[in-house]
Design an enzyme around this catalytic site. Structure first.
Site, PDB file in Angstrom:
ATOM      1  CE  LYS A   1       7.620  36.664  15.116  1.00 21.60           C
ATOM      2  NZ  LYS A   1       8.502  37.517  15.849  1.00 21.60           N
TER       3      LYS A   1
ATOM      4  CE1 TYR B   1       7.990  33.884  21.599  1.00 20.48           C
ATOM      5  CE2 TYR B   1       9.229  35.124  23.401  1.00 20.48           C
ATOM      6  CZ  TYR B   1       8.134  34.365  23.117  1.00 20.48           C
ATOM      7  OH  TYR B   1       7.221  34.063  23.892  1.00 20.48           O
TER       8      TYR B   1
ATOM      9  N   PRO C   1      -1.234  32.317  15.766  1.00 19.26           N
ATOM     10  CG  PRO C   1      -2.811  31.624  17.299  1.00 19.26           C
ATOM     11  CD  PRO C   1      -2.482  31.695  15.783  1.00 19.26           C
TER      12      PRO C   1
ATOM     13  CE1 TYR D   1       4.455  30.256  23.926  1.00 21.29           C
ATOM     14  CE2 TYR D   1       6.738  30.665  24.762  1.00 21.29           C
ATOM     15  CZ  TYR D   1       5.486  31.014  24.129  1.00 21.29           C
ATOM     16  OH  TYR D   1       5.411  32.327  23.321  1.00 21.29           O
TER      17      TYR D   1
ATOM     18  CG  HIS E   1       7.039  39.395  29.361  1.00 15.40           C
ATOM     19  ND1 HIS E   1       6.708  38.828  30.660  1.00 15.40           N
ATOM     20  CD2 HIS E   1       7.565  38.091  28.742  1.00 15.40           C
ATOM     21  CE1 HIS E   1       6.735  37.568  30.597  1.00 15.40           C
ATOM     22  NE2 HIS E   1       7.295  37.178  29.658  1.00 15.40           N
TER      23      HIS E   1
END
Length: 403
Positions: A309, A400, A305, A213, A83
């Site tokens: 990570k 990221y 979250p 998002y 992804h």
């Protein structure tokens, strides 16, 4: 004796006693087992519990490399999905970032954490590893002395002890490792982000080919595919909202509103089979070593979250600790153990900073006072920079995926 227990010797000693069978504990156990280090895992839950406990499933490129390096990645390569695209939606439109073409050119592998735990456990047991399920660690004792040990409550209620040379606290934020730290031995840094998510697992195909998002005046909404038939969604809700407070219809309606389904396409609905609330808090303990006791995973630091990570930090810490323990126990070289805390904390703080950045980007205050309005305008300015600036996109991509 419960399934997965392998008696060896007197069953009460090990060079390394590992508390907790999450990613940190099981990666550490596998690496020590491969080098012939005498170790045991003590896990409070049952085998079925740890193999079904749903957690995030975004594995960073470096996490996959670590698992590859030690032959622990077969399951994720068979069942994981690559992804690399995220999509941001705001009142000013939407934009997509393929972060595999930005920064270092890395991507995530989507593989549910419970599947990874199942793989790690099977590999460990097949190699002859020792694990005791339904065994509660009560406390760690004499970590700064010559004979450290842990007291445990066995499945039949008996309290016994395990003697160790070293103890690895991989048992989470509320585990015995943290509880056993002497007063004044550690500094704890904490932050309450004042954000709560309602986490949802839906038996529904993904509605988009990206992590979504959505930044909306009513609060954040998120979309994250887990498989061809399962999708995880998130809704920002007021602090204190019970997980069962909203009906399924209300949840889907709110998701469609915040994700602007009228403009960008309807969501593919299905039964919501799991839900729970997550209050965004972060903390870090310093140092991560206390004599013979070492902290890893959530026991070392809890990260929000927002940037996925936690499991990745756990695997990284497990590799660092395993290498250090192997060097000490096989070669008498303690330099890795001495450097462990500082090396881990460098990565933990970098992850905390990016996580805080993501929290601030995706969530804003709902008030109409001047401070709230100012915060939200600067948040939109940050989003505009991410949309338009290649240098900002490269910075985002590296952090990221990186760990």
């Amino acid at each position: 004796m419960t399934e997965g227990q392998h008696p060896r010797g007197d069953g009460t000693t090990a060079d390394v006693v590992i508390l907790g069978a999450g990613p940190a504990g099981l990666v550490l156990a596998n690496l020590l087992q491969a080098r012939g280090i005498d170790s045991v895992v003590l896990e409070r839950g049952s085998r079925s519990h740890i193999q079904s406990r749903a957690r995030a499933g975004f594995l960073a490129a470096n996490t996959v490399r670590i698992l590859d390096r030690y032959g622990l990645s077969g399951g994720l390569h068979r069942g994981g999905q690559p992804h690399s695209v995220c999509e941001f939606r705001t009142d000013e439109g939407r934009f997509r970032l393929d972060y595999s073409e930005l920064g270092r050119g890395e991507r995530h592998t989507v593989y549910p954490q419970q599947a990874l735990v199942t793989d790690l456990l099977a590999h460990y047991l097949a190699a002859g590893g020792r694990i005791h399920f339904e065994t509660e660690v009560v406390a760690v004792h004499d970590a700064n002395g010559h004979r450290p040990w842990v007291s445990v409550r066995a499945p039949d209620g008996r309290v016994t002890r395990w003697q160790a040379r070293y103890i690895a606290g991989c048992d989470g934020r509320h585990g015995a490792a943290r509880r056993s730290l002497p007063d004044g031995s550690v500094r704890r840094y904490q932050r309450d982000h004042r954000v709560t998510w309602l986490g949802l697992l839906a038996e529904a195909p993904p509605s988009m080919d990206a992590v979504g998002y959505a930044v909306h005046p009513r609060g954040f909404a998120g979309h994250m595919a887990r498989s061809a038939d399962i999708t995880r969604y998130y809704l920002q809700v007021p602090r204190g909202t019970p997980a069962e407070a909203w009906s399924q219809e209300r949840i889907w309606d709110e998701l469609e509103l915040r994700m602007q389904a009228k403009e960008y396409g309807p969501l593919r609905r299905g039964p919501i089979v799991q839900r729970g609330t997550v209050a965004f808090e972060s903390d870090v303990l310093e140092p991560l070593r206390h004599g013979a006791l070492f902290l890893a995973g959530d026991a070392a630091g809890l990260v929000s979250p927002a940037a996925a990570k936690g499991a990745n930090l756990a695997v990284l810490a497990a590799e660092l600790l395993a290498q250090a323990l192997i060097d000490d126990l096989t070669n008498g070289d303690s330099s890795g153990l001495e450097a462990y805390s500082a090396r881990c904390l460098t990565r933990i703080w970098a992850a905390q900073e990016f996580s805080r950045w993501m929290v601030d980007l995706l969530h804003g205050p709902s008030g109409t006072d001047s401070g709230s309005l100012f915060h939200n305008r600067t948040r939109l300015a940050r989003m505009a920079e991410l949309r338009a600036s290649r240098s900002h996109q490269d910075w985002f991509a590296e952090r990221y995926v990186g760990i």
